[in-house]
Scaffold this active site. Structure first.
Site, PDB file in Angstrom:
ATOM      1  N   SER A   1       0.736  -1.097  -0.224  1.00  0.00           N
ATOM      2  CA  SER A   1      -0.232   0.024  -0.179  1.00  0.00           C
ATOM      3  C   SER A   1       0.956   1.164   0.091  1.00  0.00           C
ATOM      4  O   SER A   1       0.476   2.181  -0.436  1.00  0.00           O
ATOM      5  CB  SER A   1      -0.880  -0.096   1.180  1.00  0.00           C
TER       6      SER A   1
ATOM      7  N   GLY B   1      -1.872  -3.950   1.122  1.00  0.00           N
ATOM      8  CA  GLY B   1      -1.952  -5.454   2.038  1.00  0.00           C
ATOM      9  C   GLY B   1      -1.181  -6.459   1.498  1.00  0.00           C
ATOM     10  O   GLY B   1      -1.182  -7.396   2.232  1.00  0.00           O
TER      11      GLY B   1
ATOM     12  N   ASN C   1       3.845  -5.618   5.787  1.00  0.00           N
ATOM     13  CA  ASN C   1       2.735  -6.331   6.286  1.00  0.00           C
ATOM     14  C   ASN C   1       2.999  -7.758   6.457  1.00  0.00           C
ATOM     15  O   ASN C   1       2.262  -8.361   7.621  1.00  0.00           O
ATOM     16  CB  ASN C   1       1.708  -6.341   4.945  1.00  0.00           C
TER      17      ASN C   1
ATOM     18  N   ASP D   1      -1.214   8.003   9.933  1.00  0.00           N
ATOM     19  CA  ASP D   1      -1.271   6.749  10.998  1.00  0.00           C
ATOM     20  C   ASP D   1      -0.121   6.116  11.175  1.00  0.00           C
ATOM     21  O   ASP D   1      -0.308   4.826  11.622  1.00  0.00           O
ATOM     22  CB  ASP D   1      -2.441   5.791  10.133  1.00  0.00           C
TER      23      ASP D   1
ATOM     24  N   HIS E   1       1.464   5.117   6.802  1.00  0.00           N
ATOM     25  CA  HIS E   1       1.424   5.391   5.461  1.00  0.00           C
ATOM     26  C   HIS E   1       1.637   6.807   5.329  1.00  0.00           C
ATOM     27  O   HIS E   1       1.319   7.660   6.228  1.00  0.00           O
ATOM     28  CB  HIS E   1      -0.384   5.286   5.099  1.00  0.00           C
TER      29      HIS E   1
END
Length: 223
Positions: A42, A71, A101, A197, A200
Site C-alpha cells: 500500500s 495489504g 505487512n 496513521d 502510510h
C-alpha cells in the site's frame, strides 16, 4: 504450527480489487513499455493517492509504472510474479519495498512471520525479478519505520528485517537504500504530519521519499 516457509510460499489475494490491479499490471507488462517499475504494497500503491503530485513530478516523466497493492506481503508479490506480472517487461530499474505487512499482520488469523522469514521472502522476490528481467537493476529500499517511536514492536521487527536485506546489495545489479531517518524526528518519533496513521505517507512524506531517491533512480536508469 507456524509455517517456516510462510514468506516464500506464493499466495493469491482473493479480493476483487486486488484481482483487478493484478490484471492491470499484467496488461502493462505485456506492452513492455515501462522502464521504471515500483513494486510493493500500500505504501507503493499510495503514489496514486497521497503521492500523486510527487509521482507526476518525479516518475511520470520517466514512464514509470506502479505495481503496488495494498495489504500485500512478500508471498503475495511472489504469486503475482508467477502469474503474469513482469511478463514482457524489460525495465531498467525496479524499486522494491515490501515486508511491512509480513510484520504488521502478526497474529492475524494465526499469521506469524519473523524478520528472518520476511527477509527470505524479499530475497525470493529479487531472484524472481532477476529471473524474469535479467538486465534490470533493483533498488531495494529498507522497510519504512512505523509506529509512534523506537519502542514500537513492529518498528523493531522492520529494523531487524532491514539489517538482513541490506546484505543483498552487491552494487552491481542490486542496490540498497534505507530512508528511515528522513521520516523521523531526532528523538525517533514519527510525526503524523509525515505519516498520519504512523504507517502510510502523507503528500509531504511522498515528496521526502521522491527527493531521497530521485538522484539514485536517474543514476541507475542511465547507467
Amino acid at each position: 504450527m507456524p509455517n517456516p516457509k510462510v514468506a516464500v510460499t506464493p499466495v493469491e489475494r482473493p479480493e476483487p480489487g486486488c484481482k483487478a490491479r493484478h490484471s492491470r499490471f499484467n496488461e502493462i507488462s505485456s506492452k513492455g513499455e515501462s522502464t521504471l517499475v515500483f513494486l510493493g504494497d500500500s505504501i507503493t500503491q499510495g503514489w496514486e493517492g497521497s503521492g500523486k503530485v510527487a509521482w507526476e513530478k518525479h516518475w511520470a516523466p520517466l514512464g514509470a509504472a506502479n505495481f503496488g497493492i495494498g495489504g500485500d506481503r512478500t508471498e503475495h508479490v511472489l504469486w503475482r510474479l508467477e502469474n503474469g506480472n513482469f511478463d514482457g517487461l524489460k525495465p531498467k530499474l525496479v524499486v522494491l519495498m515490501i515486508g511491512t505487512n509480513n510484520t504488521g499482520h502478526q497474529n492475524r488469523n494465526g499469521y506469524l512471520c519473523s524478520a528472518e522469514q520476511t527477509a527470505e521472502g524479499v530475497k525470493a522476490i529479487i531472484s524472481k525479478v532477476q529471473q524474469k528481467c535479467p538486465g534490470a537493476k533493483v533498488l531495494l529500499l529498507g522497510i519504512f519505520p512505523r509506529g509512534a517511536d523506537n519502542n514500537d514492536a513492529f518498528r523493531k521487527q522492520n529494523a531487524a528485517t532491514n539489517s538482513l536485506i541490506k546484505t543483498y546489495a552487491d552494487d552491481k545489479s542490486i542496490y540498497y537504500m534505507d530512508l528511515g531517518e528522513k521520516f523521523l524526528e531526532p528523538d525517533g518519533t514519527l510525526s503524523q504530519e509525515i505519516m498520519p496513521d504512523r504507517l502510510h505517507l502523507s503528500p509531504k512524506g511522498y515528496e521526502i521519499w521522491a527527493e531521497a531517491i530521485d538522484g539514485k533512480v536517474k543514476e541507475l536508469m542511465g547507467s
